[in-house]
Design a protein around this motif. Structure first.
Motif, short mmCIF file in Angstrom:
data_model
loop_
_atom_site.label_atom_id
_atom_site.label_comp_id
_atom_site.label_asym_id
_atom_site.label_seq_id
_atom_site.Cartn_x
_atom_site.Cartn_y
_atom_site.Cartn_z
N GLN A 126 0.82 -1.21 0.00
CA GLN A 126 0.00 0.00 0.00
C GLN A 126 0.85 1.25 0.00
N ALA A 127 1.98 1.21 0.76
CA ALA A 127 2.87 2.37 0.79
C ALA A 127 3.50 2.62 -0.58
N GLN A 128 3.91 1.55 -1.25
CA GLN A 128 4.50 1.71 -2.59
C GLN A 128 3.46 2.25 -3.58
N ILE A 129 2.23 1.76 -3.45
CA ILE A 129 1.18 2.26 -4.34
C ILE A 129 0.94 3.75 -4.11
N LEU A 130 0.86 4.14 -2.85
CA LEU A 130 0.65 5.56 -2.53
C LEU A 130 1.83 6.41 -2.99
N GLU A 131 3.06 5.87 -2.81
CA GLU A 131 4.23 6.62 -3.26
C GLU A 131 4.23 6.81 -4.77
N ARG A 135 3.30 10.19 -9.53
CA ARG A 135 2.52 10.48 -10.74
C ARG A 135 1.82 11.83 -10.63
N GLU A 136 1.26 12.12 -9.46
CA GLU A 136 0.59 13.40 -9.28
C GLU A 136 1.58 14.56 -9.36
#
Length: 320
Positions: free
Chosen positions: A199-204, A209-210
């Motif tokens: 989940q942390a990697q996905i959020l990072e 990307r943002e």
């Protein structure tokens, strides 16, 4: 005074009648039922209170306790379906509903209920695995109650509850179960930790990307602003406004000199010959800028300023 035989007979008869009546009066306490037998055969049931029977013909047979009673089930060893040996004990609650049936349909009522309960505990719990045995006590109690109650119904008995008190596996089996539980908990902890890293990697990645999207948007806005500025200057040049041209060239010149002077690798900066004249005329550039913007607000777009030759190094105060 002499007593005749008749005088003696009368008191004897009175005493006999009194004894006869007392023998026929029976008092039944609350919570009990008495069965009445005539010449050894059951005839009726005496309810709590005062009752009359025929003395010397009827007699009290069984005194049945009609209140709910508890029966302790002793500890016994049971082999489960997965060949695990456990020690189990329990407790059973029952109530007599029909005194004649409980008295004459079974011999040794409590012993019968006890053995019936113990055998059904072995059959029910022996058909289950150890894990089911330890985690499904409510299911076991419900099955035991249904089976034992159906079997005891012909005895005039109502089994109100059957409860398993203790289930004691062997010590080595308890130790193995503890190790298994610890391994399962460690497995869950590792899974949760892996899920957290994922989940942390996905959020990072979403943050990068943002950020990239925002950077691209900022560059796009800067490019649009630069294009707009170039368009404005181009329109001014097309209209023959030489002051705008000089202001644009001076601005680019100043930016180039700032980049040269801010270089960290150069100790000595070689300035072009025209730079001295540029530095001396910065105040003039500011005045030109104010004049250009003031003229753009006050004069209509159709009027044009008179043509003026571009600045030369000599005009700016520089030496050849």
């Amino acid at each position: 005074m002499t007593f005749t035989g008749f005088d003696i007979l009368i008191p004897v008869l009175v005493v006999f009648v009194l004894l006869f009546l007392l023998a026929g009066v029976k008092t039944v306490p609350q919570g009990y039922n008495y069965t009445v037998e005539r010449f050894g055969r059951y005839t009726r049931t005496l309810m709590p209170g005062l009752n009359i029977i025929v003395p010397f013909i009827d007699r009290i047979g069984a005194r049945m306790n009609m209140m709910e009673q508890v029966l302790d089930v002793p500890t016994q060893e049971i082999i489960t379906r997965d060949n695990a040996t456990v020690a189990v004990d329990g407790v059973a609650f029952y109530q007599v509903l029909s005194a004649p049936q409980a008295a004459y349909q079974v011999s040794g009522l409590e012993n019968a209920i006890l053995n019936l309960t113990m055998t059904n505990i072995r059959s029910v719990m022996g058909s289950m695995d150890l894990d089911e045995l330890l985690s499904n006590r409510d299911v076991i109690n419900e099955r035991l109650l249904r089976i034992v109650d159906e079997a005891a119904a012909n005895w005039g008995i109502k089994i109100t509850r059957v409860e398993i008190k203790d289930i004691n596996p062997p010590a080595n089996l308890v130790e193995s179960m503890a190790r298994q539980m610890m391994a399962e908990r460690n497995k869950r902890a590792e899974i949760l930790e892996a899920e957290g890293r994922k989940q942390a990697q996905i959020l990072e990645a979403e943050g990068r990307r943002e950020a990239a999207f925002r950077d691209a948007e900022a560059r796009e806005r800067a490019a649009e602003a630069e294009a707009r500025a170039t368009q404005v200057v181009s329109e001014a040049i097309a209209q023959g406004d030489v002051q705008a041209v000089n202001y644009f060239i001076a601005q680019k010149y100043t930016e180039a000199l700032a980049k040269i002077g801010s270089s960290a690798n150069n100790k000595i900066v070689l300035m072009p010959f025209e730079a001295s004249s540029l530095i001396g005329t910065l105040g003039g550039i500011g005045a030109i800028a104010r004049e250009v913007f003031a003229n753009g607000e006050e004069r209509p777009a159709a009027r044009r300023s008179p043509a003026r030759p571009p600045l030369t190094p000599r005009d700016s105060g520089g030496a050849e």
